[in-house]
Design an enzyme around this catalytic site. Structure first.
Site, PDB file in Angstrom:
ATOM      1  N   LEU A 154       4.949  25.922 -44.158  1.00 39.79           N
ATOM      2  CA  LEU A 154       5.932  24.837 -44.146  1.00 39.79           C
ATOM      3  C   LEU A 154       6.325  24.387 -45.559  1.00 39.79           C
ATOM      4  O   LEU A 154       7.482  24.094 -45.809  1.00 39.79           O
ATOM      5  CB  LEU A 154       5.404  23.631 -43.352  1.00 39.79           C
ATOM      6  CG  LEU A 154       5.047  23.878 -41.881  1.00 39.79           C
ATOM      7  CD1 LEU A 154       4.741  22.562 -41.185  1.00 39.79           C
ATOM      8  CD2 LEU A 154       6.153  24.623 -41.143  1.00 39.79           C
ATOM      9  N   GLU A 176      -0.462  29.049 -34.969  1.00 39.92           N
ATOM     10  CA  GLU A 176      -0.402  30.457 -35.332  1.00 39.92           C
ATOM     11  C   GLU A 176      -0.542  30.531 -36.842  1.00 39.92           C
ATOM     12  O   GLU A 176       0.427  30.377 -37.577  1.00 39.92           O
ATOM     13  CB  GLU A 176       0.924  31.111 -34.918  1.00 39.92           C
ATOM     14  CG  GLU A 176       0.879  32.613 -35.150  1.00 39.92           C
ATOM     15  CD  GLU A 176       2.145  33.237 -35.736  1.00 39.92           C
ATOM     16  OE1 GLU A 176       2.219  34.467 -35.770  1.00 39.92           O
ATOM     17  OE2 GLU A 176       3.049  32.509 -36.192  1.00 39.92           O
ATOM     18  N   ASP A 235       4.501  28.061 -34.394  1.00 42.02           N
ATOM     19  CA  ASP A 235       4.759  29.351 -35.014  1.00 42.02           C
ATOM     20  C   ASP A 235       4.687  29.248 -36.538  1.00 42.02           C
ATOM     21  O   ASP A 235       5.172  28.279 -37.118  1.00 42.02           O
ATOM     22  CB  ASP A 235       6.163  29.806 -34.583  1.00 42.02           C
ATOM     23  CG  ASP A 235       6.547  31.143 -35.164  1.00 42.02           C
ATOM     24  OD1 ASP A 235       5.925  32.142 -34.774  1.00 42.02           O
ATOM     25  OD2 ASP A 235       7.463  31.191 -36.013  1.00 42.02           O
TER      26      ASP A 235
HETATM   27  C1  GLC Z   1       5.687  34.636 -35.747  1.00 36.67           C
HETATM   28  C2  GLC Z   1       6.074  35.300 -34.447  1.00 36.67           C
HETATM   29  C3  GLC Z   1       6.926  36.501 -34.713  1.00 36.67           C
HETATM   30  C4  GLC Z   1       8.155  36.066 -35.499  1.00 36.67           C
HETATM   31  C5  GLC Z   1       7.750  35.302 -36.754  1.00 36.67           C
HETATM   32  C6  GLC Z   1       8.932  34.653 -37.428  1.00 36.67           C
HETATM   33  O1  GLC Z   1       4.861  35.431 -36.504  1.00 36.67           O
HETATM   34  O2  GLC Z   1       4.938  35.625 -33.709  1.00 36.67           O
HETATM   35  O3  GLC Z   1       7.296  37.156 -33.539  1.00 36.67           O
HETATM   36  O4  GLC Z   1       8.921  37.194 -35.842  1.00 36.67           O
HETATM   37  O5  GLC Z   1       6.835  34.268 -36.461  1.00 36.67           O
HETATM   38  O6  GLC Z   1       9.380  33.565 -36.675  1.00 36.67           O
END
Ligand code: GLC
Ligand code: CA
Length: 640
Positions: free
Chosen positions: A245, A282, A240
């Site tokens: 970081l 992500e 995520d």
């Molecule tokens: C990512 C997740 C999202 C969350 C964010 C903070 O973007 O997909 O749902 O709110 O991280 O952790």
């Protein structure tokens, strides 16, 4: 012939809520995945996998407390297996105050008690594996909840062992170039903590302080978390919010080289001890920045195995609404090649808003004007709606979008409920609009839970169009013409032709800009093909279907189809090329395609197995109905 989805060995599928209990019949069984305990080595599995994103809280409630849980998910694994899913992605399951859907973690090594126990988790992984499915989970490395004991210690004891676990400052003016991500709720990336008397840094909600990766103890602590779950048998992680970081003055604090260095360390650790796992980044960034997350191409990639293609997603919506292929063509043309050991993850919708961060201002305005009918549908820089309502519940468009998801380069990631065309609830706050309970049956609470209606974590959709009474898995399972059956069949066809997963992508120029046509094919080593978004591997020298690889369909082992469709054969590594032709317009369209490279080949339509006229010297003429599409196997002359 028609077979019923197999009941769970432990009787889980015999739950009274099981939509399949005693029900009949699906026309075809999907091609089995290669995963098994006998043959577990399969380092490339993620390249061929169809992923399915599950909100554990919203999937199935096993103990009638109104909240979905791990045992509930276990009881529905047979459904995912039946659908043809290869890998389940679990949204956060960790201990959490749930102020951000569990992305606010208060203990990385505990499961949220409402969701179950570590034992339940291990059983989930085992049962999924027994059904040929893998399990990955979200891992939030960037931040914790402010309830995490690390943060509590950090704020109360600055000189203690956790004093430097977070990013503290006496002022709130550092890193001014870092954008605010949750623009609806946050004014600054700094928040003052009255306990410590300092500001702390956070890229998301103010209750999610960012960890301080300059601190080697933080780096080690997160590696320990990783190992903890890998030791329990998990098949990988969605990492995520991975671009954030590290922070450095004078930068926008995204994609810094220190972040990449740390990810390489994570990858080394995974490779060293845990073969065949996957790291999925992500990183909501432009293609040139995202490809950095795959790492060094000369070694096939040494950071994440996969990364989501964020810029592609809104452009699919744009291209169809504009009835022009250019948004898709251009973004794929701008997408650099990725290392040989890597794969894109592509998606249409997920648990967040349909993000519009990776489009131009003009494109964003266009998306808002086309897809936001009510200001409530906006969230942050995006649209908090599900797929079906975005597409006006139009079956043709749902099919076209799903066909694109299953044929463009990358592994498709489906969002729970989209396979039945679930709706949303824009009257709920934030992204809860798209996180309502899975609709299993027309019974109480949509078959999601036996609890009192009032107790449920979010009310199931109840409106005349998308309400669970009419729209649910049970009904669609019974109706072989349903979106659910159609989606399952398309997944099956995709898996029958590994070239969808492993082949390069070559767009065809055609006479009609409303038509997006491309060929997915294995690279001809003698003739390098420029492949936007494709990968450079999968040449004839690297046959698919080798031991540990996916079982490809061969002529001697036809995948049963009552309509007698033809399948790829082993005579061509990875199978014949596939031609995909998509009409992005709502009106019927003709197109003349330049298929001169395939002169003499016979296009055989994938669904029905009907052979079309062979490709000749002239351009190839096709007509498509509004929002129609075709997938053809291009059979070479000798085999045709
Ligand atoms: C990512 C997740 C999202 C969350 C964010 C903070 O973007 O997909 O749902 O709110 O991280 O952790
Ligand atoms: Ca429960």
């Amino acid at each position: 012939m028609a077979t019923q989805p197999e009941p769970a060995a432990d009787g889980a599928a015999a739950s009274p809520l099981s939509p399949f209990r005693g029900s009949s019949a699906a026309p075809n069984e999907p091609v089995p995945d290669s995963f098994s305990f006998d043959m577990p080595r399969d380092p490339q599995w993620f390249k061929r996998a169809v992923f399915y994103e599950v909100l554990v809280r919203g999937f199935h409630d096993s103990n009638a407390d109104g909240t979905g849980d791990i045992r509930g998910l276990i009881s529905q694994l047979h459904y995912l297996e039946w659908l043809g899913i290869d890998c389940i992605w679990l949204l956060p399951i960790y201990a959490s105050p749930l102020k951000d859907g569990g992305y606010d973690i208060s203990d990385f090594m505990e499961i949220l008690p409402e969701f179950g126990t570590i034992g339940d988790f291990v059983e989930l992984v085992e049962q999924a594996h027994a059904r040929g499915m893998r399990v990955i989970a979200d891992l939030v490395m960037n931040h914790t909840s402010d309830q995490h004991p690390w943060f509590q210690a950090s704020r109360s004891d600055p000189d203690g062992p956790y004093g430097d676990f977070y990013m503290w400052s006496d002022t709130d003016d550092q890193y001014p170039e870092a954008r605010i991500i949750f623009v609806d709720t946050e004014q600054s990336n700094w928040t003052f903590d009255p306990v410590r008397g300092q500001y702390y840094w956070h890229r998301f909600f103010h209750h999610q302080p960012d960890l301080n990766y300059e601190n080697p103890r933080v780096q080690d602590a997160m590696l320990e978390v990783l190992r903890f779950w890998l030791d329990l048998g998990i098949d990988g992680f969605r990492l995520d919010a991975v671009p954030y970081l590290y922070a450095r003055e004078g930068t926008n604090c995204e994609n810094l080289k220190e972040t990449h260095e740390y990810l390489r360390r994570v990858r080394t650790e995974v490779d060293r001890l845990y073969p065949d796992r996957v790291l999925l980044a992500e990183a909501n960034q432009w293609p040139t920045d995202v490809v950095q997350y795959f790492g060094d191409p000369t070694v096939g990639g040494d950071e994440c195995h996969m990364a989501f293609h964020f810029p592609l997603m809104p452009r699919i919506f744009m291209a169809v609404r504009r009835e022009q292929r250019y948004p898709i063509s251009e973004i794929l043309a701008q997408t650099p090649q990725i290392p040989s050991g890597c794969q894109w993850g592509i998606f249409l919708r997920n648990h967040d808003e349909l993000t519009l961060e990776m489009v131009t201002d003009e494109e964003r305005d266009y998306m808002y004007s086309e897809y936001v009918k009510d200001p409530r549908m906006k969230a942050n820089i995006g649209i908090r709606r599900r797929l079906a309502p975005l597409l006006d519940n139009d079956r043709n468009q749902l099919e076209l979008f799903t066909a694109l998801l299953l044929s463009l380069p990358g592994s498709p990631v489906l969002y729970y409920g989209d396979e039945i065309g679930m709706g949303d609830n824009i009257w709920l706050g934030d992204r809860d609009s798209v996180r309502t309970p899975m609709q299993w049956t027309p019974d109480r609470n949509g078959g999601f839970s036996r609890c009192d209606h009032q107790r449920i974590y979010l009310q199931p959709n109840n409106d005349p169009i998308y309400g669970y009474q009419a729209l649910n898995v049970e009904a669609q399972h019974r109706d072989t013409g349903s979106l659910l059956h159609w989606t399952r069949r398309m997944i099956e066809i995709r898996k029958r032709h590994p070239v969808f997963a492993l082949g390069v992508y070559s767009e065809l120029t055609g006479s009609n800009p409303s038509v997006l046509a491309f060929v997915r094919h294995h690279a001809d080593p003698s003739e390098p093909v420029r492949s936007p978004g494709g990968e450079r591997t999968s040449t004839a020298s690297e046959p698919v279907g080798s031991p540990g690889g996916e079982r490809t369909s061969t002529a001697s082992e036809p995948v049963g189809s009552p309509r007698g469709e033809r399948t790829s054969t082993a005579s061509e590594p990875g199978g014949f090329p596939i031609l995909c032709v998509n009409n992005l317009s709502r009106f019927p369209q003709p197109v003349e395609l330049d298929l001169s490279k395939y002169n003499g080949y016979t296009p055989v339509e994938c669904m029905g197995g009907v052979a079309f006229p062979p490709v000749g010297d002239l351009s190839y003429l096709l007509t498509l109905p509004g929002h129609g599409f075709y997938w053809f196997v291009l059979e070479p002359p000798a085999a045709g």
